[in-house]
Design a protein around this motif. Structure first.
Motif, mmCIF file in Angstrom:
data_model
loop_
_atom_site.group_PDB
_atom_site.id
_atom_site.type_symbol
_atom_site.label_atom_id
_atom_site.label_comp_id
_atom_site.label_asym_id
_atom_site.label_seq_id
_atom_site.Cartn_x
_atom_site.Cartn_y
_atom_site.Cartn_z
ATOM 1 N N TRP A 42 0.819 -1.228 0.000
ATOM 2 C CA TRP A 42 0.000 0.000 0.000
ATOM 3 C C TRP A 42 0.842 1.263 0.000
ATOM 4 O O TRP A 42 0.384 2.329 -0.337
ATOM 5 C CB TRP A 42 -0.975 0.006 1.173
ATOM 6 N N ASP B 48 -8.187 -9.296 -3.885
ATOM 7 C CA ASP B 48 -7.310 -8.217 -3.397
ATOM 8 C C ASP B 48 -7.629 -7.837 -1.954
ATOM 9 O O ASP B 48 -6.739 -7.498 -1.186
ATOM 10 C CB ASP B 48 -7.496 -6.950 -4.251
ATOM 11 N N VAL B 49 -8.933 -7.808 -1.611
ATOM 12 C CA VAL B 49 -9.350 -7.340 -0.286
ATOM 13 C C VAL B 49 -10.262 -8.378 0.358
ATOM 14 O O VAL B 49 -11.172 -8.894 -0.300
ATOM 15 C CB VAL B 49 -10.166 -6.021 -0.381
ATOM 16 N N ALA C 152 -3.594 -11.321 5.827
ATOM 17 C CA ALA C 152 -2.437 -10.415 5.736
ATOM 18 C C ALA C 152 -1.219 -11.165 5.209
ATOM 19 O O ALA C 152 -0.497 -10.670 4.334
ATOM 20 C CB ALA C 152 -2.140 -9.809 7.106
ATOM 21 N N LYS D 162 -3.408 -9.855 1.382
ATOM 22 C CA LYS D 162 -4.735 -9.253 1.151
ATOM 23 C C LYS D 162 -4.905 -8.015 2.023
ATOM 24 O O LYS D 162 -4.535 -8.026 3.207
ATOM 25 C CB LYS D 162 -5.868 -10.231 1.501
ATOM 26 N N HIS D 163 -5.487 -6.978 1.460
ATOM 27 C CA HIS D 163 -5.914 -5.841 2.268
ATOM 28 C C HIS D 163 -7.161 -6.273 3.051
ATOM 29 O O HIS D 163 -7.883 -7.187 2.622
ATOM 30 C CB HIS D 163 -6.223 -4.642 1.372
ATOM 31 N N ALA E 107 -0.865 -7.115 9.886
ATOM 32 C CA ALA E 107 -1.181 -6.166 8.800
ATOM 33 C C ALA E 107 0.018 -5.248 8.560
ATOM 34 O O ALA E 107 0.412 -5.004 7.416
ATOM 35 C CB ALA E 107 -2.421 -5.370 9.148
ATOM 36 N N VAL F 224 -0.168 -4.399 4.361
ATOM 37 C CA VAL F 224 -1.486 -4.385 3.716
ATOM 38 C C VAL F 224 -2.342 -3.283 4.334
ATOM 39 O O VAL F 224 -2.200 -2.952 5.517
ATOM 40 C CB VAL F 224 -2.210 -5.751 3.832
ATOM 41 N N LEU F 225 -3.214 -2.725 3.522
ATOM 42 C CA LEU F 225 -4.167 -1.743 4.041
ATOM 43 C C LEU F 225 -5.040 -2.422 5.081
ATOM 44 O O LEU F 225 -5.441 -3.581 4.889
ATOM 45 C CB LEU F 225 -5.091 -1.258 2.937
ATOM 46 N N ASN F 226 -5.358 -1.715 6.150
ATOM 47 C CA ASN F 226 -6.230 -2.320 7.163
ATOM 48 C C ASN F 226 -7.154 -1.273 7.742
ATOM 49 O O ASN F 226 -6.744 -0.133 7.972
ATOM 50 C CB ASN F 226 -5.400 -3.010 8.244
ATOM 51 N N PHE G 21 -7.125 3.396 -0.771
ATOM 52 C CA PHE G 21 -6.462 2.472 -1.711
ATOM 53 C C PHE G 21 -5.976 3.235 -2.944
ATOM 54 O O PHE G 21 -4.833 3.089 -3.375
ATOM 55 C CB PHE G 21 -7.416 1.347 -2.122
ATOM 56 N N SER H 255 -7.800 2.593 11.410
ATOM 57 C CA SER H 255 -7.009 1.421 11.044
ATOM 58 C C SER H 255 -7.026 0.392 12.184
ATOM 59 O O SER H 255 -7.608 0.639 13.245
ATOM 60 C CB SER H 255 -5.571 1.846 10.780
#
Ligand SMILES: NC(=O)c1ccc[n+]([C@@H]2O[C@H](COP(=O)([O-])OP(=O)(O)OC[C@H]3O[C@@H](n4cnc5c(N)ncnc54)[C@H](O)[C@@H]3O)[C@@H](O)[C@H]2O)c1
Length: 384
Positions: free
Chosen positions: A4, A84-85, A103, A107-108, A129, A134-136, A344, A353
């Motif tokens: 990310w 992806d998520v 994670a 995967k986000h 994460a 990864v985005l969380n 994203f 988060s």
């Protein structure tokens, strides 16, 4: 899967899987279907690939909400290269396992609240994460109400002056109607004390006015046993009602109550903040309104005013309807997905988060410890 931190994305779509197909599963599915219809500045479109769940209704949810396929084994979802998520909308005891594995597979993640059953587990999710880049995001969806955003703006502008007192209540009544035993009544499945509802009011307080230093609490289980599927009785192992006092790091005090046993209260989340120059009050059951008192109003007309927070300049409102055409509860989840997708696109970490989820959980671990040990507990006592 790209990290990310790699900056602004050029891709036009992103593949989602959702674990959980019932109450919150439907709310997430609805949000994912509608978010790009209304949030016109989004340059990225969520693709509803896989819905995962167990029990009746999975195919119905898949079909109604336009998911491409369904799955009953979440392990297959979090390892699927096409995804992806991963969104998580299952009971708390599954959050950590799913999130950590997601994670590790790059995967986000957008997880329901509370992040987990306790601080220890929430920390593991945060760490996984962070370490896997990864985005969380945690679904503290009540931050995303335009009236709450206006409350935050007024506080940040200093309109309330110095904060004197914070009160946050979350009261419902569903524990009083003789429902059979389920995961919601078991501490081993969802954590102790006030977690399910208390986490929302804890996050709200942290977000609006800052960190909590110490707490003292009492907890009570009102309905002590419930009927199981075979007709026998089983003990309820978490609490129906929790009350706590707090001292905030900035020196002011707070009062909180989370209850699922307050007859007549359906989804009564309420906060009132009193400062040296003004006060404000919000009720979730009247979520388009904010009550505000400002002492710099003319003396002869001072009083709480009720602002209908649906004007074009209010947060998110330009995407919706003309002023006065009210938003509903489902918009809170849609706004959360909007924030996730925007983050994203921008290559930034969404808010709130996992770090926020973990910090709120630390406060509630202190609340539980206080009730169990019958004393004030500093949040810093909770650690790994
Ligand atoms: N943010 C909010 O406003 C809000 C409101 C209610 C609940 N929640 C949270 O959402 C989560 C889910 O709550 P709910 O009310 O939707 O519960 P629910 O009982 O309605 O649904 C639970 C879901 O979990 C799925 N599930 C259970 N075990 C599974 C497994 N092993 N593999 C795959 N799926 C499995 C079930 O299929 C079902 O879809 C909880 O963490 C809860 O705290 C959030």
């Amino acid at each position: 899967m790209r990290n990310w931190k790699e900056g602004k994305r050029m891709q036009k779509s992103i593949n989602f899987a959702l674990v959980g197909h019932m109450f919150m599963g439907r709310a997430h599915s609805h949000a994912l279907n509608d978010v790009t219809m209304f949030m016109k500045d989004l340059g990225i479109r969520p693709v509803l690939k896989t819905i995962c769940g167990v029990g009746a209704g999975l195919e119905d949810t898949r079909e109604r909400f336009h998911w491409e396929k369904s799955e009953t084994d979440w392990h297959k979802v979090v390892t699927d290269p096409e995804i992806d998520v991963v969104s998580i909308a299952v009971p708390g005891f599954l959050h950590k396992e799913i999130a950590v594995e997601a994670a590790r597979n790059g995967k986000h993640i957008l997880s329901e609240k509370p992040l987990a059953r306790n601080y220890e587990e929430a920390y593991e999710m945060y760490e996984a994460a962070r370490d896997n880049h990864v985005l969380n995001m945690v679904n503290f969806n009540y931050r995303r109400i335009p009236a709450v955003a206006l409350a935050k703006q007024l506080i940040e502008e200093g309109q309330l002056g110095q904060i004197v007192s914070y009160k946050g209540f979350y009261q419902q009544d569903w524990a009083l109607f003789g429902a059979p035993m389920s995961w919601r009544y078991k501490s081993e499945m969802v954590g102790k004390g006030p977690l399910e509802m208390g986490i929302h009011i804890t996050d709200m307080a942290r977000w609006l006015v800052g960190e909590i230093d110490e707490v003292v609490s009492v907890m009570k289980t009102v309905v002590k046993e419930r009927q199981t599927a075979d007709g026998s009785k089983e003990a309820v192992t978490n609490d129906d009602n929790t009350v706590w006092l707090a001292r905030f790091k900035d020196g002011f005090m707070g009062m909180f109550e989370a209850s699922r046993a307050h007859m007549g209260r359906k989804n009564f989340q309420w906060f009132e903040i009193n400062g040296t120059k003004g006060s404000l009050r919000f009720e979730l059951e009247r979520m388009n309104e904010l009550n505000v008192y400002l002492s710099n109003d003319c003396e002869d007309r001072r009083g709480f005013r009720n602002i209908i927070v649906t004007e074009e300049m209010h947060q998110y409102m330009k995407n919706w309807w003309p002023a006065g055409h009210m938003l509903g509860w489902e918009h809170t989840v849609l706004h959360q997905y909007y924030e996730f997708l925007k983050a994203f696109e921008e290559g930034s970490m969404p808010s709130p988060s996992f770090e926020d989820g973990m910090k709120a959980q630390k406060v509630l671990d202190a609340v539980v410890k206080s009730a169990e040990e019958n004393r004030w507990v500093s949040v810093d006592e909770i650690g790994r």
